[in-house]
Design an enzyme around this catalytic site. Structure first.
Site, short mmCIF file in Angstrom:
data_model
loop_
_atom_site.label_atom_id
_atom_site.label_comp_id
_atom_site.label_asym_id
_atom_site.label_seq_id
_atom_site.Cartn_x
_atom_site.Cartn_y
_atom_site.Cartn_z
N LYS A 16 4.64 -1.39 4.14
CA LYS A 16 5.65 -0.52 4.75
C LYS A 16 5.07 0.88 4.93
O LYS A 16 4.12 1.29 4.25
CB LYS A 16 6.93 -0.46 3.90
CG LYS A 16 6.74 0.07 2.46
CD LYS A 16 6.73 1.56 2.32
CE LYS A 16 6.60 2.01 0.86
NZ LYS A 16 6.32 3.47 0.74
N PRO A 99 -4.43 -1.83 -0.51
CA PRO A 99 -4.90 -1.03 -1.65
C PRO A 99 -3.73 -0.66 -2.55
O PRO A 99 -2.60 -0.48 -2.10
CB PRO A 99 -5.52 0.20 -0.99
CG PRO A 99 -4.83 0.31 0.34
CD PRO A 99 -4.53 -1.10 0.77
N MET A 100 -4.02 -0.55 -3.85
CA MET A 100 -2.99 -0.16 -4.80
C MET A 100 -2.94 1.36 -4.91
O MET A 100 -3.93 2.05 -4.69
CB MET A 100 -3.27 -0.80 -6.16
CG MET A 100 -3.11 -2.31 -6.15
SD MET A 100 -3.32 -3.10 -7.76
CE MET A 100 -5.11 -3.06 -7.92
N ALA A 102 -1.32 3.38 -2.94
CA ALA A 102 -1.55 3.91 -1.60
C ALA A 102 -0.28 4.30 -0.87
O ALA A 102 -0.34 4.83 0.23
CB ALA A 102 -2.33 2.90 -0.77
N GLY A 103 0.89 3.99 -1.45
CA GLY A 103 2.14 4.30 -0.78
C GLY A 103 2.54 3.29 0.27
O GLY A 103 3.43 3.55 1.08
N LEU A 104 1.92 2.11 0.25
CA LEU A 104 2.19 1.07 1.24
C LEU A 104 3.13 -0.01 0.73
O LEU A 104 3.47 -0.94 1.46
CB LEU A 104 0.87 0.44 1.70
CG LEU A 104 -0.09 1.38 2.41
CD1 LEU A 104 -1.47 0.74 2.55
CD2 LEU A 104 0.45 1.78 3.79
N GLY A 105 3.53 0.09 -0.54
CA GLY A 105 4.49 -0.85 -1.09
C GLY A 105 3.93 -2.21 -1.43
O GLY A 105 4.68 -3.19 -1.51
N GLY A 106 2.63 -2.31 -1.67
CA GLY A 106 1.99 -3.61 -1.87
C GLY A 106 2.60 -4.43 -2.98
O GLY A 106 3.00 -5.58 -2.78
N SER A 109 6.28 -5.31 -2.25
CA SER A 109 6.39 -6.34 -1.22
C SER A 109 6.01 -7.71 -1.77
O SER A 109 6.64 -8.72 -1.44
CB SER A 109 5.50 -5.98 -0.03
OG SER A 109 5.71 -6.87 1.05
N ASP A 141 11.46 0.11 -4.34
CA ASP A 141 11.15 -0.33 -2.98
C ASP A 141 11.41 -1.81 -2.75
O ASP A 141 11.46 -2.26 -1.60
CB ASP A 141 9.68 -0.04 -2.63
CG ASP A 141 9.40 1.44 -2.42
OD1 ASP A 141 10.37 2.22 -2.30
OD2 ASP A 141 8.22 1.81 -2.37
#
EC number: 2.7.1.148
Length: 293
Positions: A16, A99-100, A102-106, A109, A141
């Site tokens: 995200k 990547p962890m 990183a602000g991408l919600g891995g 998700s 999230d």
């Protein structure tokens, strides 16, 4: 995605972006009150689930610095098993691409994809609203990913309203630094009093203009993170000569939007040697959306 009676394979756990992120105050429980718009991406980790008859919940993939019991996928599976009382078990494999830190919600998700996939694999048939309430226990999230649509979010991120967003391509650049979210929220310099807005405010100003994302809002964490992590500041400066850019979440990833894949690919080709970037497209709906009603 490949489905059999005993397995679900190639399940995407999409990343995200936070198109903006405002901190509007503190809640009575001490958490920060946020407003943001979440954008799903067609890029993420890939998860595989195989039913176990012995009721055990296992992870078949080693992930550096993430023991199985701490993994959000395992925690999600155990939470769902406890909540429903099912005797089913599962083995979870993860192809980690995001990547962890990183602000991408891995991780969030991954947890949501686990809840949705096991709702299907274990034939639980829980409604989406019930899964969303359950998912709050796994992180702020996670409810968004269970919700499964691009959304305007408030509260700690769990109050969600679907928004229609124009299709875009993005270049996401992730510097080699891990930004701990909790530490950024603790910074004295962090803005915590941004004036609340409405979803109508966002929709009225949000566009595909060349000035986006500068044309609406900001990420209240960006200045603090860039001040503490030179690598993030360097990426933001690089984008100054490419396209308007913004940090997602608490970082470290920085993104810019483009109207075409060709434009995003051309920008990616200009990345300095050794930098990590991905060209990705927007998604309207989570790939496993149909696994909850």
């Amino acid at each position: 995605m490949i489905e059999t009676n005993d397995s679900l394979r190639d399940c995407l756990a999409p990343a995200k972006l936070n198109l903006f992120l405002h901190i509007t105050g503190r809640l009575p429980n001490g958490y920060h009150a946020l407003q943001t718009v979440f954008q799903l991406l067609d890029w993420g980790d890939t998860l595989h689930f195989t039913r176990r008859d012995d009721g055990a919940i296992t992870r078949g993939t080693d992930i550096v610095d993430v023991p199985a019991d701490a993994d959000l996928t395992v925690r999600a599976a155990k939470l769902l098993k406890e909540h429903t009382g099912t005797r089913e078990g599962v083995n979870i494999e993860i192809d980690k691409r995001l990547p962890m830190g990183a602000g991408l919600g891995g991780g969030s998700s991954d947890a949501a994809t686990t809840l949705l996939a096991l709702n299907r694999l274990w034939k639980l048939n829980l409604p989406r609203a019930e899964l969303q309430v359950l998912s709050v226990k796994l992180g702020a999230d996670v409810p968004f990913f269970v919700f499964g649509k691009n959304a305007f979010a408030e509260g700690i991120g769990e109050e969600l309203e679907q928004v229609q967003l124009p299709p875009r391509h993005f270049l996401v650049v992730t510097p080699r630094v891990h930004v701990p979210t909790s530490a950024i929220f603790s910074e004295k310099e962090l803005t915590r009093d941004t004036k609340p807005l409405t979803i109508a405010d966002f929709l009225a100003q949000h566009s595909c203009s060349a000035e986006w994302p500068d044309s609406f809002g900001r990420n209240d964490m960006q200045q603090v993170v860039a001040g503490k992590y030179a690598e993030v500041a360097q990426v933001l400066r690089w984008f100054d000569n490419i396209a308007p850019a913004r940090m997602t979440g608490s970082g470290a990833s920085v993104f810019a939007a483009f109207r075409s894949k060709d434009e995003a690919v051309a920008a990616h080709a200009k990345l300095p040697v050794g930098w990590s970037g991905a060209v990705t497209a927007s998604l309207d709906t989570h790939p496993l959306f149909a696994f909850a009603a």
